[in-house]
Design a protein around this motif. Structure first.
Motif, mmCIF file in Angstrom:
data_model
loop_
_atom_site.group_PDB
_atom_site.id
_atom_site.type_symbol
_atom_site.label_atom_id
_atom_site.label_comp_id
_atom_site.label_asym_id
_atom_site.label_seq_id
_atom_site.Cartn_x
_atom_site.Cartn_y
_atom_site.Cartn_z
ATOM 1 N N ILE A 57 8.975 -3.332 -6.950
ATOM 2 C CA ILE A 57 8.249 -2.064 -6.853
ATOM 3 C C ILE A 57 8.650 -1.251 -5.630
ATOM 4 N N GLU A 58 8.870 -1.913 -4.492
ATOM 5 C CA GLU A 58 9.290 -1.178 -3.302
ATOM 6 C C GLU A 58 10.653 -0.515 -3.532
ATOM 7 N N LEU A 67 10.188 2.453 -5.944
ATOM 8 C CA LEU A 67 9.620 3.619 -5.278
ATOM 9 C C LEU A 67 10.668 4.315 -4.411
ATOM 10 N N LYS A 97 11.972 8.089 -5.064
ATOM 11 C CA LYS A 97 11.863 9.053 -3.970
ATOM 12 C C LYS A 97 13.229 9.671 -3.647
ATOM 13 N N LEU A 144 5.767 11.178 -6.054
ATOM 14 C CA LEU A 144 4.961 9.965 -6.158
ATOM 15 C C LEU A 144 3.528 10.245 -5.722
ATOM 16 N N ASN A 164 1.634 7.460 -4.974
ATOM 17 C CA ASN A 164 1.596 6.394 -3.966
ATOM 18 C C ASN A 164 3.011 6.156 -3.462
ATOM 19 N N GLU A 165 3.259 6.436 -2.200
ATOM 20 C CA GLU A 165 4.591 6.191 -1.628
ATOM 21 C C GLU A 165 4.792 4.718 -1.300
ATOM 22 N N ASP A 166 3.679 4.018 -1.101
ATOM 23 C CA ASP A 166 3.702 2.574 -0.854
ATOM 24 C C ASP A 166 2.839 1.913 -1.917
ATOM 25 N N PRO A 167 3.219 0.714 -2.360
ATOM 26 C CA PRO A 167 2.415 0.049 -3.376
ATOM 27 C C PRO A 167 1.031 -0.323 -2.850
ATOM 28 N N ALA A 184 1.657 1.218 -8.151
ATOM 29 C CA ALA A 184 1.783 2.565 -7.602
ATOM 30 C C ALA A 184 1.896 3.536 -8.776
ATOM 31 N N VAL A 226 3.284 7.329 -10.330
ATOM 32 C CA VAL A 226 4.231 8.436 -10.286
ATOM 33 C C VAL A 226 3.480 9.670 -10.790
#
Length: 134
Positions: free
Chosen positions: A88-89, A92, A96, A102, A104-107, A117, A119
């Motif tokens: 997931i990181e 993301l 990005k 997004l 959520n930029e961080d999970p 997270a 989109v």
């Protein structure tokens, strides 16, 4: 490169859980696995598993939740589609880097330990997309 593995679930916003369950569970015959309160999201969720994925019915439990605002604006119906990702990181970061908006930029961490997270629908053709790492 991170990859999408599968559709995890489709979420449907409902204003009446009992009425919705009477369709999904009773009329269609999809078994109810669990009905759970999710305080962090100010919602109640019914999990109805299908082969390899599930239907999630989501009802707001507070008038100030995101789900309540969505329901007030758009009414009951399809809320989001969730896809499983292997990283997931990484996903993301990849999104990005491609200019994808997004939410959520961080999970975030769910109660069951899954990372998730969202989109923004603006970048996904009007569809709210949830990413899950299970």
């Amino acid at each position: 490169m991170p990859k999408v593995k599968a559709v995890n679930h489709v979420a449907v916003v409902v204003d009446d859980m009992d009425k919705s369950l009477s369709f999904w569970r009773d009329a269609l015959g999809i078994g109810l696995h669990e009905l759970r309160d999710v305080p962090a999201e100010k919602s109640q969720v019914a999990f109805l598993p299908l082969a390899g994925s599930e239907i999630e019915l989501v009802r707001p439990t507070s008038d100030d939740s995101g789900i309540a605002k969505y329901l007030a604006k758009r009414g009951p119906g399809m809320h989001h589609i969730c896809v499983e990702v292997d990283d997931i990181e990484g996903m993301l970061a990849q999104l990005k880097s491609k200019g994808i908006r997004l939410i959520n930029e961080d999970p975030r961490l769910a109660a069951d330990g899954k990372k998730y997270a969202f989109v923004h629908p603006e970048s996904a053709g009007g569809v709210l997309v949830e990413l899950y790492q299970v």
